[in-house]
Design an enzyme around this catalytic site. Structure first.
Site, short mmCIF file in Angstrom:
data_model
loop_
_atom_site.label_atom_id
_atom_site.label_comp_id
_atom_site.label_asym_id
_atom_site.label_seq_id
_atom_site.Cartn_x
_atom_site.Cartn_y
_atom_site.Cartn_z
N ASP A 106 46.58 41.88 45.77
CA ASP A 106 45.38 42.38 46.45
C ASP A 106 45.62 42.40 47.95
O ASP A 106 46.20 41.47 48.52
CB ASP A 106 44.19 41.47 46.12
CG ASP A 106 42.86 42.13 46.44
OD1 ASP A 106 42.70 42.63 47.57
OD2 ASP A 106 41.97 42.16 45.57
N ASN A 163 34.57 42.83 37.92
CA ASN A 163 33.31 43.18 38.57
C ASN A 163 32.80 44.51 38.01
O ASN A 163 33.58 45.39 37.66
CB ASN A 163 33.50 43.30 40.08
CG ASN A 163 33.97 42.00 40.70
OD1 ASN A 163 33.62 40.92 40.22
ND2 ASN A 163 34.78 42.09 41.75
N GLN A 170 31.41 45.49 42.72
CA GLN A 170 32.55 46.37 42.45
C GLN A 170 32.69 47.35 43.60
O GLN A 170 31.79 48.12 43.89
CB GLN A 170 32.36 47.12 41.13
CG GLN A 170 33.55 47.96 40.74
CD GLN A 170 33.32 48.73 39.44
OE1 GLN A 170 32.19 48.82 38.96
NE2 GLN A 170 34.37 49.27 38.87
N VAL A 172 35.67 49.39 44.02
CA VAL A 172 36.47 50.53 43.59
C VAL A 172 36.07 50.86 42.16
O VAL A 172 36.13 49.98 41.28
CB VAL A 172 37.98 50.25 43.68
CG1 VAL A 172 38.78 51.46 43.23
CG2 VAL A 172 38.37 49.84 45.09
N HIS A 176 39.34 46.90 36.83
CA HIS A 176 40.50 46.09 37.21
C HIS A 176 40.16 44.63 37.00
O HIS A 176 39.00 44.22 37.09
CB HIS A 176 40.91 46.36 38.66
CG HIS A 176 39.79 46.26 39.65
ND1 HIS A 176 38.84 47.25 39.82
CD2 HIS A 176 39.45 45.28 40.52
CE1 HIS A 176 37.98 46.89 40.75
NE2 HIS A 176 38.33 45.68 41.18
N HIS A 178 40.83 40.78 38.24
CA HIS A 178 41.29 39.92 39.32
C HIS A 178 41.91 38.66 38.72
O HIS A 178 41.26 37.94 37.94
CB HIS A 178 40.13 39.52 40.24
CG HIS A 178 39.55 40.65 41.02
ND1 HIS A 178 39.90 40.89 42.33
CD2 HIS A 178 38.65 41.61 40.69
CE1 HIS A 178 39.22 41.94 42.78
NE2 HIS A 178 38.46 42.40 41.79
#
Length: 238
Positions: A106, A163, A170, A172, A176, A178
């Site tokens: 990240d 998220n 969220q 983006v 995804h 994390h």
């Protein structure tokens, strides 16, 4: 060659004016235009005549300012940053990659180990997951386990976060995972709990019921003004 003169007459050019079409003329040839508001000059396309309150805020452009982006839930994953990451248009620190999944560091880590695991096919979020996505999303969790073991997080543990939407923070619109670890994490995830609304009662406290006061009880109690206190003991003279 003999000398010959040619006379050319130059006439001043008359200035051209913009041609306008009368609205009444067009309505005779096109009866469907009668529903439009009357105007001496017809503009194509007709102006949008809506009250300012009925126009969505994101469609209003203020001069000198860029319009705000649409909410995350309305964005397309094909236009997101992770599409450029999958296409190798944006450089990232890749720690794992295969034909269906990518894992990279990240750019704004919140812990010593902060890895993002994303599928290579565009999936907006958990709310857009379909039955056909089960295999690739299960592979994302399996890759997260492999990356965590390679980073030495197997014994101390770690956290996986997905998220979703605005309240889920969220940023983006591409699903995804994390992978966060490398230090002691806290729970709940937010630093301070959100304040409770003053209008809504607290879930732990119950509102007290008003007990009606009977007339017999109120009349039997002595009034504080009529009650007399006992006499104080007098000190004997010395």
């Amino acid at each position: 060659l003999g000398s010959s003169t040619t006379s050319v007459s130059l006439r001043p050019r008359t200035p051209t004016t913009a041609t306008t079409t009368s609205f009444s003329t067009l309505t005779t040839t096109h009866p469907s235009l009668k529903s439009l508001p009357t105007s001496p000059i017809l503009h194509f396309p007709p102006p949008l005549l809506l009250p300012i309150a009925q126009i969505p805020r994101r469609h209003i452009r203020v001069r000198g300012r860029t319009p705000p982006p649409p909410p995350v839930i309305e964005q397309l994953p094909e236009n997101s940053l992770f599409q450029k990451v999958v296409n190798k248009e944006v450089p990232v620190d890749i720690v794992y990659e295969d034909s269906t999944v990518m894992a990279f560091v990240d750019i704004k880590p919140v812990a010593p180990v902060h890895i993002l695991i994303i599928p290579k096919q565009p999936i907006g979020g958990v709310s857009t997951v379909k039955k056909k996505h089960r295999e690739v999303l299960g592979h994302c969790i399996y890759v997260a386990r492999q990356v965590a073991e390679n980073k030495g997080l197997k014994d101390d543990g770690y956290r996986l976060v997905i998220n979703e939407g605005q309240h889920g923070q969220q940023t983006v619109r591409w699903i995804h995972v994390h992978l966060i670890g490398g230090q002691q994490l806290t729970w709940p995830p937010f630093a301070t709990p959100p304040p409770l609304s003053s209008s809504s009662p607290s879930p732990t406290t119950k509102p007290k019921k008003a007990v009606p006061r009977s007339s017999s009880t109120s009349s039997s109690l002595p009034s504080p003004s009529t009650t007399s206190s006992p006499p104080l003991p007098q000190t004997p003279p010395s």
